[in-house]
Design an enzyme around this catalytic site. Structure first.
Site, PDB file in Angstrom:
ATOM      1  N   THR A  93      -4.153  18.181  29.714  1.00  0.00           N
ATOM      2  CA  THR A  93      -4.296  17.674  31.085  1.00  0.00           C
ATOM      3  C   THR A  93      -5.121  16.739  31.411  1.00  0.00           C
ATOM      4  OG1 THR A  93      -3.454  20.162  31.945  1.00  0.00           O
ATOM      5  CG2 THR A  93      -4.526  18.733  33.579  1.00  0.00           C
ATOM      6  N   LYS A 168       1.599  17.689  37.369  1.00  0.00           N
ATOM      7  CA  LYS A 168       0.737  18.798  36.959  1.00  0.00           C
ATOM      8  C   LYS A 168      -0.224  18.815  38.144  1.00  0.00           C
ATOM      9  CE  LYS A 168      -1.789  21.581  34.445  1.00  0.00           C
ATOM     10  NZ  LYS A 168      -1.616  22.844  34.342  1.00  0.00           N
ATOM     11  N   LYS A 243     -11.352  21.471  37.093  1.00  0.00           N
ATOM     12  CA  LYS A 243     -10.924  20.179  36.363  1.00  0.00           C
ATOM     13  C   LYS A 243      -9.879  19.811  36.810  1.00  0.00           C
ATOM     14  CE  LYS A 243      -9.039  18.682  32.026  1.00  0.00           C
ATOM     15  NZ  LYS A 243      -8.137  19.122  30.738  1.00  0.00           N
TER      16      LYS A 243
HETATM   17  P1  NAD Z   1      -9.878  24.424  24.285  1.00  0.00           P
HETATM   18  O1  NAD Z   1     -11.133  23.895  24.639  1.00  0.00           O
HETATM   19  O2  NAD Z   1      -9.542  26.039  23.812  1.00  0.00           O
HETATM   20  O3  NAD Z   1      -9.151  23.974  23.235  1.00  0.00           O
HETATM   21  C1  NAD Z   1      -9.295  22.309  22.592  1.00  0.00           C
HETATM   22  C2  NAD Z   1      -9.412  22.169  21.321  1.00  0.00           C
HETATM   23  O4  NAD Z   1      -9.555  20.873  21.116  1.00  0.00           O
HETATM   24  C3  NAD Z   1     -10.528  22.495  20.609  1.00  0.00           C
HETATM   25  O5  NAD Z   1     -10.202  23.759  19.652  1.00  0.00           O
HETATM   26  C4  NAD Z   1     -11.450  21.611  20.056  1.00  0.00           C
HETATM   27  O6  NAD Z   1     -12.306  21.739  18.933  1.00  0.00           O
HETATM   28  C5  NAD Z   1     -10.279  20.586  19.855  1.00  0.00           C
HETATM   29  N1  NAD Z   1     -10.858  19.167  19.929  1.00  0.00           N
HETATM   30  C6  NAD Z   1     -11.679  18.501  20.745  1.00  0.00           C
HETATM   31  N2  NAD Z   1     -11.952  17.257  20.528  1.00  0.00           N
HETATM   32  C7  NAD Z   1     -11.094  16.919  19.287  1.00  0.00           C
HETATM   33  C8  NAD Z   1     -10.804  15.970  18.351  1.00  0.00           C
HETATM   34  N3  NAD Z   1     -11.529  14.731  18.638  1.00  0.00           N
HETATM   35  N4  NAD Z   1     -10.120  16.132  17.337  1.00  0.00           N
HETATM   36  C9  NAD Z   1      -9.384  17.364  17.223  1.00  0.00           C
HETATM   37  N5  NAD Z   1      -9.584  18.514  17.893  1.00  0.00           N
HETATM   38  C10 NAD Z   1     -10.648  18.261  19.033  1.00  0.00           C
HETATM   39  O7  NAD Z   1      -8.962  24.065  25.458  1.00  0.00           O
HETATM   40  P2  NAD Z   1      -7.370  24.691  26.012  1.00  0.00           P
HETATM   41  O8  NAD Z   1      -7.470  25.938  26.665  1.00  0.00           O
HETATM   42  O9  NAD Z   1      -6.731  24.945  24.699  1.00  0.00           O
HETATM   43  O10 NAD Z   1      -6.864  23.451  26.784  1.00  0.00           O
HETATM   44  C11 NAD Z   1      -6.332  22.487  26.078  1.00  0.00           C
HETATM   45  C12 NAD Z   1      -5.586  21.383  27.095  1.00  0.00           C
HETATM   46  O11 NAD Z   1      -4.783  22.236  27.741  1.00  0.00           O
HETATM   47  C13 NAD Z   1      -6.576  20.950  28.293  1.00  0.00           C
HETATM   48  O12 NAD Z   1      -6.304  19.697  28.653  1.00  0.00           O
HETATM   49  C14 NAD Z   1      -6.354  21.889  29.396  1.00  0.00           C
HETATM   50  O13 NAD Z   1      -6.681  21.432  30.583  1.00  0.00           O
HETATM   51  C15 NAD Z   1      -5.006  22.306  29.170  1.00  0.00           C
HETATM   52  N6  NAD Z   1      -4.318  23.426  29.739  1.00  0.00           N
HETATM   53  C16 NAD Z   1      -5.020  24.488  29.659  1.00  0.00           C
HETATM   54  C17 NAD Z   1      -4.546  25.757  30.064  1.00  0.00           C
HETATM   55  C18 NAD Z   1      -5.073  27.202  29.845  1.00  0.00           C
HETATM   56  O14 NAD Z   1      -4.846  28.194  30.582  1.00  0.00           O
HETATM   57  N7  NAD Z   1      -6.207  27.124  29.112  1.00  0.00           N
HETATM   58  C19 NAD Z   1      -3.360  25.887  31.093  1.00  0.00           C
HETATM   59  C20 NAD Z   1      -2.784  24.723  30.985  1.00  0.00           C
HETATM   60  C21 NAD Z   1      -3.321  23.417  30.362  1.00  0.00           C
END
Ligand code: NAD
Length: 289
Positions: A93, A168, A243
């Site tokens: 997102t 979204k 966010k």
């Molecule tokens: P998270 O923080 O658990 O996961 C993100 C991952 O990206 C981490 O493991 C981090 O180490 C990795 N990362 C960061 N920079 C990196 C890089 N340069 N190279 C490789 N890996 C890297 O977050 P999440 O909850 O999995 O959310 C991910 C996305 O999904 C976000 O954009 C969030 O807004 C969206 N989202 C989350 C949810 C939810 O319920 N958690 C729901 C819908 C959408």
């Protein structure tokens, strides 16, 4: 297909595992060694950098925290390093402007890129029941659909590049505002002497009905099981709602739209998160009323 998966966190971990389960060869990378090891346990091959993970693949899927990180990953390590013609799918997102910028950079270098953010939280990511809203050309969507279908229950083409992100944040702007309105109504109903269950029975089939009431009721013991029944743990963290509302207000400003309910919801979640509730489910805001 050979698919690189970048970002194996709360969401990406389950999504990558579902791609592997569907028979794809998943080349996984995350900065976190722990997340990478978990992907290895779920049938993914693990790599030491983005560039190594994307070498020789047919497609890339990313699930990263924010627009700056997505921009750096695509313009620094993916575009020009993945074979020309590979399909690029960003499920993070992020802001509409960055999604469009990265999409244009990919197109100029000979790649199809779609923005494909998701609705549904961690449990839907693990179960493969996410909803994907996809921005990109018809041809790019046709290529992305079967890959996304292995991770979700619905894959919808929203329109041109950036419209997946637009869908979204508009959706979550409704969600933030209706959750707060729902919380206020339940708090007030109780003060006025109404039993919360009775109010649920009435409002859930009346014109005040919304997803925030019928699927995600913020009152414990009322409606289907929701984070309220688990002391507001799990579910959708307030920090993530903040966010998304912040992204929505940035987009509103850019588009010259006055979204006063969305802005008020953003302010209330900002205060809620600042008070130390960032990790609490967003329906926990009812406890401040
Ligand atoms: P998270 O923080 O658990 O996961 C993100 C991952 O990206 C981490 O493991 C981090 O180490 C990795 N990362 C960061 N920079 C990196 C890089 N340069 N190279 C490789 N890996 C890297 O977050 P999440 O909850 O999995 O959310 C991910 C996305 O999904 C976000 O954009 C969030 O807004 C969206 N989202 C989350 C949810 C939810 O319920 N958690 C729901 C819908 C959408």
């Amino acid at each position: 297909m050979k698919i690189a998966f970048i970002g194996l966190g709360n969401m990406g971990g389950g999504m990558a595992a579902n791609l592997a389960k569907a028979g794809h060869a998943v080349h996984a990378f995350d900065l976190s060694a722990e997340a990478l090891a978990r992907a290895g346990e779920h049938g993914c091959a693990t790599f030491a950098s983005i560039r190594e993970a994307v070498a020789g693949v047919d497609a890339v899927v990313s699930m990263l925290p924010n627009g700056a990180i997505v921009d750096r990953a695509y313009t620094g390590d993916i575009i020009g390093h993945v074979p020309v013609g590979a399909l690029l799918i960003d499920c993070s997102t992020i802001d509409v402007a960055t999604a469009q910028k990265v999409g244009a950079a990919a197109a100029a270098a000979g790649y199809d890129l779609v923005d494909a953010p998701v609705s549904g939280g961690i449990s839907a990511a693990n179960a493969g029941t996410l909803t994907f809203m996809v921005g990109g050309t018809d041809a790019a969507f046709a290529r992305a659909e079967p890959i996304l279908a292995a991770m979700g229950k619905a894959v919808i083409h929203a329109g041109a590049s950036g419209t997946g992100q637009a869908a979204k944040i508009c959706n979550n702007m409704i969600l933030g505002a209706t959750m707060i309105a729902t919380c206020e109504a339940f708090a007030m109903a109780q003060k006025l002497g109404l039993d919360p269950q009775k109010f649920y029975d009435i409002a859930s089939i009346s014109s005040g009905q919304s997803w925030s009431i019928t699927t995600y009721c913020p009152v414990p013991g009322v409606g289907p099981k929701s984070p309220a029944d688990n002391d507001y743990r799990g579910g959708f963290a307030a920090a993530l709602m903040l966010k998304d509302l912040t992204l929505a207000m940035e987009a509103a400003a850019q588009a010259g739209v006055k979204a006063e309910m969305g802005e008020r919801a953003r302010e209330l979640y900002e205060a809620y998160v600042a008070a130390g509730n960032g990790a609490v489910d967003f329906s926990g805001i009812i406890r401040t009323l």
